[in-house]
Design a protein around this motif. Structure first.
Motif, mmCIF file in Angstrom:
data_model
loop_
_atom_site.group_PDB
_atom_site.id
_atom_site.type_symbol
_atom_site.label_atom_id
_atom_site.label_comp_id
_atom_site.label_asym_id
_atom_site.label_seq_id
_atom_site.Cartn_x
_atom_site.Cartn_y
_atom_site.Cartn_z
ATOM 1 N N GLY A 110 10.667 4.286 0.304
ATOM 2 C CA GLY A 110 9.626 3.373 0.762
ATOM 3 C C GLY A 110 9.016 3.826 2.069
ATOM 4 N N ASP A 111 9.844 4.285 2.988
ATOM 5 C CA ASP A 111 9.341 4.767 4.276
ATOM 6 C C ASP A 111 8.454 5.991 4.083
ATOM 7 O OD1 ASP A 111 9.308 4.766 7.204
ATOM 8 O OD2 ASP A 111 10.469 6.604 7.037
ATOM 9 N N MET B 110 6.791 6.861 1.367
ATOM 10 C CA MET B 110 5.558 6.495 0.696
ATOM 11 C C MET B 110 4.598 5.776 1.638
ATOM 12 S SD MET B 110 5.818 7.807 -2.211
ATOM 13 C CE MET B 110 4.275 7.140 -2.812
ATOM 14 N N ALA B 111 5.130 5.039 2.611
ATOM 15 C CA ALA B 111 4.263 4.380 3.590
ATOM 16 C C ALA B 111 3.450 5.399 4.374
ATOM 17 C CB ALA B 111 5.101 3.518 4.532
ATOM 18 N N HIS B 112 4.067 6.529 4.682
ATOM 19 C CA HIS B 112 3.345 7.592 5.385
ATOM 20 C C HIS B 112 2.422 8.353 4.445
ATOM 21 C CE1 HIS B 112 6.763 6.723 7.997
ATOM 22 N NE2 HIS B 112 6.060 7.216 8.998
ATOM 23 N N ALA B 113 2.774 8.393 3.166
ATOM 24 C CA ALA B 113 1.994 9.163 2.200
ATOM 25 C C ALA B 113 0.608 8.578 1.987
ATOM 26 C CB ALA B 113 2.743 9.235 0.872
ATOM 27 N N ILE B 114 0.430 7.262 2.196
ATOM 28 C CA ILE B 114 -0.880 6.664 1.974
ATOM 29 C C ILE B 114 -1.844 6.957 3.121
ATOM 30 C CG2 ILE B 114 0.190 4.794 0.655
ATOM 31 C CD1 ILE B 114 -0.365 2.926 2.996
ATOM 32 N N LEU B 115 -1.345 7.471 4.242
ATOM 33 C CA LEU B 115 -2.188 7.651 5.419
ATOM 34 C C LEU B 115 -3.368 8.590 5.198
ATOM 35 C CD1 LEU B 115 -2.729 6.978 8.331
ATOM 36 C CD2 LEU B 115 -1.043 8.680 9.032
ATOM 37 N N ALA C 178 11.585 17.129 -1.544
ATOM 38 C CA ALA C 178 10.156 17.240 -1.830
ATOM 39 C C ALA C 178 9.389 16.071 -1.231
ATOM 40 C CB ALA C 178 9.934 17.284 -3.346
ATOM 41 N N LEU C 179 9.958 14.863 -1.336
ATOM 42 C CA LEU C 179 9.295 13.689 -0.782
ATOM 43 C C LEU C 179 9.213 13.777 0.736
ATOM 44 C CD1 LEU C 179 8.028 10.972 -1.503
ATOM 45 C CD2 LEU C 179 10.285 9.940 -1.295
ATOM 46 N N ALA C 180 10.281 14.254 1.380
ATOM 47 C CA ALA C 180 10.268 14.405 2.828
ATOM 48 C C ALA C 180 9.185 15.386 3.278
ATOM 49 C CB ALA C 180 11.635 14.877 3.313
ATOM 50 N N ALA D 158 -2.445 -5.205 7.014
ATOM 51 C CA ALA D 158 -1.979 -6.151 8.021
ATOM 52 C C ALA D 158 -1.150 -5.494 9.116
ATOM 53 C CB ALA D 158 -1.147 -7.243 7.349
ATOM 54 N N LEU D 159 -0.254 -4.578 8.740
ATOM 55 C CA LEU D 159 0.709 -4.037 9.687
ATOM 56 C C LEU D 159 0.533 -2.552 9.959
ATOM 57 C CD1 LEU D 159 3.879 -5.875 8.340
ATOM 58 C CD2 LEU D 159 2.477 -6.518 10.289
ATOM 59 N N GLY D 160 -0.378 -1.882 9.257
ATOM 60 C CA GLY D 160 -0.559 -0.453 9.458
ATOM 61 C C GLY D 160 0.437 0.364 8.655
ATOM 62 N N THR D 161 0.167 1.658 8.566
ATOM 63 C CA THR D 161 1.008 2.515 7.729
ATOM 64 C C THR D 161 2.412 2.681 8.295
ATOM 65 O OG1 THR D 161 0.138 4.460 8.874
ATOM 66 C CG2 THR D 161 -0.953 3.804 6.860
ATOM 67 N N LEU D 162 2.565 2.667 9.610
ATOM 68 C CA LEU D 162 3.875 2.932 10.201
ATOM 69 C C LEU D 162 4.796 1.722 10.171
ATOM 70 C CD1 LEU D 162 3.009 5.201 13.281
ATOM 71 C CD2 LEU D 162 3.608 5.844 10.943
ATOM 72 N N LEU D 163 4.250 0.524 9.953
ATOM 73 C CA LEU D 163 5.082 -0.679 9.997
ATOM 74 C C LEU D 163 5.137 -1.423 8.664
ATOM 75 C CD1 LEU D 163 4.000 -2.138 13.469
ATOM 76 C CD2 LEU D 163 6.054 -0.838 12.947
ATOM 77 N N ALA D 164 4.294 -1.035 7.702
ATOM 78 C CA ALA D 164 4.230 -1.779 6.437
ATOM 79 C C ALA D 164 5.570 -1.808 5.728
ATOM 80 C CB ALA D 164 3.165 -1.169 5.531
ATOM 81 N N VAL D 165 6.315 -0.715 5.811
ATOM 82 C CA VAL D 165 7.598 -0.660 5.110
ATOM 83 C C VAL D 165 8.637 -1.564 5.774
ATOM 84 C CG1 VAL D 165 8.574 1.281 6.423
ATOM 85 C CG2 VAL D 165 9.204 0.964 4.017
ATOM 86 N N GLY D 166 8.424 -1.947 7.024
ATOM 87 C CA GLY D 166 9.396 -2.784 7.722
ATOM 88 C C GLY D 166 9.573 -4.137 7.081
#
Length: 291
Positions: free
Chosen positions: A47-48, A50-55, A101-103, A201-209
């Motif tokens: 999840g973390d 993928m949150a960065h992957a949408i950026l 690969a995901l990392a 709402a929370l941005g890409t860096l915090l959405a997964v939180g």
């Protein structure tokens, strides 16, 4: 300060606070159950990533149309799905494992996204993309959040059985049904969809939180799957309310304050949780306690 002034007045007097509350609650209803399944499937770090992957996709939407909700949402959705598919392709056609690969893709996505936003936007625009603007949600953003939560809950209901079986015994599921693969890809799509909604709402860096911290908290208080869902959603909603109020009274950034509130619930659960919390593990077994 009276309890009314501290807890109710901000929502009664200011429309932007009510909008933020509605958006945060809608996000909690969809993201928290997704977080529970990510935790049970040992995919929490997915999840973390993928949150960065949408950026990058959101950044391309920003370059094309500025701070446009449809453009950035569509770009983020395309980027997230593309990274998920590329990760699976690399894992199946090379010696590299899926987590590695995901990392790699997540690091590339984060760097590319920040670079793209910096090409056209200011530092304020970059902060908006990275950390969101929950206090500036408009009708369009609220409709998106409510729609994503509705789609998530309906889709989870439809694929509930194969998802649960895959968490418990993926080998058995593969032997009796071919629905596991489809359920897995639908689930990944729901992860991306909720991260894109949370990004507004929370941005890409915090959405997964808001997705993972309530799920991790629920693990210390509930033993059944239904209980995990209920506690996770309740924690996400409570953290949203607490974060909004603390941000209003203290003047702190709203998105990070919401995630910090969720973090406080998690840390308290580490100590006081009924199922596996530190104090419960230190207590003597029930059969050894004095009558």
């Amino acid at each position: 300060m009276t309890p009314y002034d501290a807890m109710l007045a901000p929502f009664v007097e200011f429309a932007f606070m009510r909008r933020a509350l509605v958006g945060a609650v809608a996000l909690s209803l969809g993201a928290a159950p997704i977080g529970v399944f990510l935790m049970l499937r040992r995919m929490s770090l997915t999840g973390d990533a993928m949150a960065h992957a949408i950026l990058p996709g959101a950044a391309v939407g920003f370059l094309v149309a500025g701070l446009s909700l449809p453009a950035m949402t569509l770009g983020g959705l395309v980027a997230g799905v593309s990274v998920a598919l590329l990760t699976g392709l690399v894992a199946r056609t090379t010696l590299l494992k899926e987590d590695a690969a995901l990392a790699a893709f997540y690091l590339l996505s984060l760097a590319l996204g920040v670079t793209l936003v910096s090409l056209k936007g200011s530092n304020v625009d970059l902060l908006h993309v990275l950390f969101g603007s929950v206090l500036a949600l408009d009708d369009q953003a609220l409709t998106l959040l409510a729609g994503v939560s509705t789609v998530t809950l309906v889709a989870l209901a439809l694929i509930y059985r194969p998802l649960v079986l895959e968490c418990v015994d993926p080998g058995f599921l593969a032997s009796v049904s071919r629905s596991g693969g489809l359920a897995h890809f639908v689930f990944l799509g729901l992860v991306v969809l909720n991260l894109v909604a949370g990004f507004q709402a929370l941005g890409t860096l915090l959405a997964v939180g808001v997705m993972m911290l309530p799920a991790a908290t629920a693990r210390f208080w509930a033993a059944s799957l239904g209980g995990l869902f209920a506690v996770a959603i309740g924690t996400a909603v409570a953290a949203s309310i607490a974060g909004l109020l603390l941000s209003y009274h203290l003047g702190t950034p709203t998105g990070p304050t919401v995630i910090l509130a969720a973090g406080v619930f998690y840390l308290a659960s580490l100590v006081f949780g009924r199922h596996g919390g530190a104090l419960s593990r230190l207590a003597p077994p029930r059969r050894h306690r004095a009558a």
